[in-house]
Design an enzyme around this catalytic site. Structure first.
Site, PDB file in Angstrom:
ATOM      1  N   ARG A  43       1.667 -19.341   6.320  1.00  0.00           N
ATOM      2  CA  ARG A  43       1.296 -18.084   6.988  1.00  0.00           C
ATOM      3  C   ARG A  43       0.189 -17.382   6.180  1.00  0.00           C
ATOM      4  NH1 ARG A  43       1.236 -12.438   5.252  1.00  0.00           N
ATOM      5  NH2 ARG A  43       1.451 -11.155   7.087  1.00  0.00           N
ATOM      6  N   SER A  62       5.166  -8.189  -5.159  1.00  0.00           N
ATOM      7  CA  SER A  62       4.427  -8.498  -3.932  1.00  0.00           C
ATOM      8  C   SER A  62       2.992  -8.931  -4.206  1.00  0.00           C
ATOM      9  CB  SER A  62       4.424  -7.263  -3.022  1.00  0.00           C
ATOM     10  OG  SER A  62       3.933  -6.153  -3.738  1.00  0.00           O
ATOM     11  N   THR A  71      -2.460 -10.342  -2.843  1.00  0.00           N
ATOM     12  CA  THR A  71      -1.052 -10.192  -2.432  1.00  0.00           C
ATOM     13  C   THR A  71      -0.329 -11.535  -2.422  1.00  0.00           C
ATOM     14  OG1 THR A  71       0.352  -9.267  -0.689  1.00  0.00           O
ATOM     15  CG2 THR A  71      -1.519 -10.539   0.044  1.00  0.00           C
ATOM     16  N   THR A  77      -3.102  -2.397   3.738  1.00  0.00           N
ATOM     17  CA  THR A  77      -1.835  -2.970   3.294  1.00  0.00           C
ATOM     18  C   THR A  77      -0.850  -2.745   4.437  1.00  0.00           C
ATOM     19  OG1 THR A  77      -0.090  -2.901   1.605  1.00  0.00           O
ATOM     20  CG2 THR A  77      -1.226  -0.837   2.039  1.00  0.00           C
ATOM     21  N   GLY A  78       0.234  -3.511   4.432  1.00  0.00           N
ATOM     22  CA  GLY A  78       1.195  -3.415   5.536  1.00  0.00           C
ATOM     23  C   GLY A  78       1.307  -4.750   6.249  1.00  0.00           C
TER      24      GLY A  78
END
Ligand code: ASP
Length: 310
Positions: free
Chosen positions: A195, A49, A185, A218-219
């Protein structure tokens, strides 16, 4: 002066912290240490990720997001949607140091990387392509079968393409008492091309101010951007909350916003560190958010407090 301290998101944050801590102990500036730490995760093909080996977007292309910020002068820089550049956090630092801008995106960011001497290289690995293919199959299966409501859901889960995402966010306090942060990320697996998540956005994925504290996220980026989470946490610390209380306040806000919107509560998790070396972490229920802490020569993994509806 406080002892140097560094915290980072997720289990892979241990690696970042293990790199950053000795640098801080040797007297290096917080940003140098946080960046070196984040880079070890960008380089690791097993972390799917972040950086090299990140899971590609809907078209099979890896697009990376990153930002950096230092707390003395609020200097900051970010890059978003960058292809074929592995060290995007270092590129974000160049935006901060070499331009008058804060954020470069897409092809412009890639051209800037080339000008700055960054190599263009493939970011996919056989393993990341295999995971990408698996995620696509799961997505197809999900779109043909209605999603089940989980315990505590307000409404059935939303339509995020995949649960596969994470970010390394590193917050550091150096020997001079100054704070800095780095966030990097590959974003949500199978995201739409172009995006942009919270991670390259100053105030959302990261915010650092020596006069109040540092915070990172994060998330699911869309929910983090909606509440401008990192700036919210830093301002809560400025208003007197501890780092732990400030992170919890941000999770409560995310919950309140989900309720108001009648939406499934997406996974979000926050970290914060103040100039005294106090830190905190909180996440939405069910997220299970481990984070790494480096202090006094030791690295440990702690669990963030989970907050839900009840
Ligand atoms: N915040 C990242 C994004 O939305 C993903 C993550 O940290 O899980 O791009």
């Amino acid at each position: 002066m406080p002892d140097p301290l560094v915290i980072a998101t997720w289990k892979f944050g241990e690696k970042a912290v293990a790199t950053a801590l000795p640098m801080l102990q040797a007297g290096k500036p917080a940003l140098d240490a946080a960046l070196a730490g984040a880079q070890t995760v960008e380089d690791d093909p097993e972390v799917d990720s972040v950086g090299f080996g990140g899971i590609p977007n809907a078209q099979g292309v890896v697009q990376l997001d990153a930002c950096v910020m230092e707390g003395k002068r609020l200097d900051c820089g970010g890059v978003a949607g960058v292809e074929h550049v592995k060290h995007v956090a270092a590129l974000a630092r160049r935006v901060m140091e070499k331009t008058d801008h804060v954020l470069l995106v897409g092809l412009g960011a890639q051209q800037f990387a080339v000008q700055q001497g960054f190599p263009l290289e493939p970011l996919v690995t056989p393993e990341s392509l295999r995971k990408w293919d698996e995620a696509r199959k799961k997505q197809k299966a999900r779109s043909s079968a209605p999603m089940k409501r989980r315990k505590g859901d307000l409404v059935p889960p939303g339509t995020f393409p995949s649960d596969s995402h994470d970010t390394v966010t590193v917050l550091a306090l150096d020997r001079s008492g100054s704070l800095a942060g780095v966030c990097t990320t590959s974003g949500l697996a199978l995201k739409l091309p172009g995006r942009v998540g919270d991670s390259p956005l100053i105030g959302s994925g990261l915010y650092v101010d020596d006069t109040a504290g540092a915070a990172g996220a994060t998330g699911v980026g869309e929910e983090i951007i909606r509440i401008h989470a990192s700036a919210f946490i830093v301002e809560a610390m400025r208003a007197g909350k501890s780092p732990q209380e400030a992170c919890e306040a941000a999770v409560q806000l995310a919950i309140a916003v989900a309720l108001r919107r009648g939406k499934h509560l997406a996974r979000v998790a926050f970290l914060a560190l103040d100039p005294k070396g106090r830190f905190g972490a909180a996440c939405t229920k069910g997220t299970a958010f481990p984070f790494a802490v480096g202090r006094k020569g030791k690295v440990e993994l702690l669990e963030a407090k989970e907050l839900g509806l009840e």
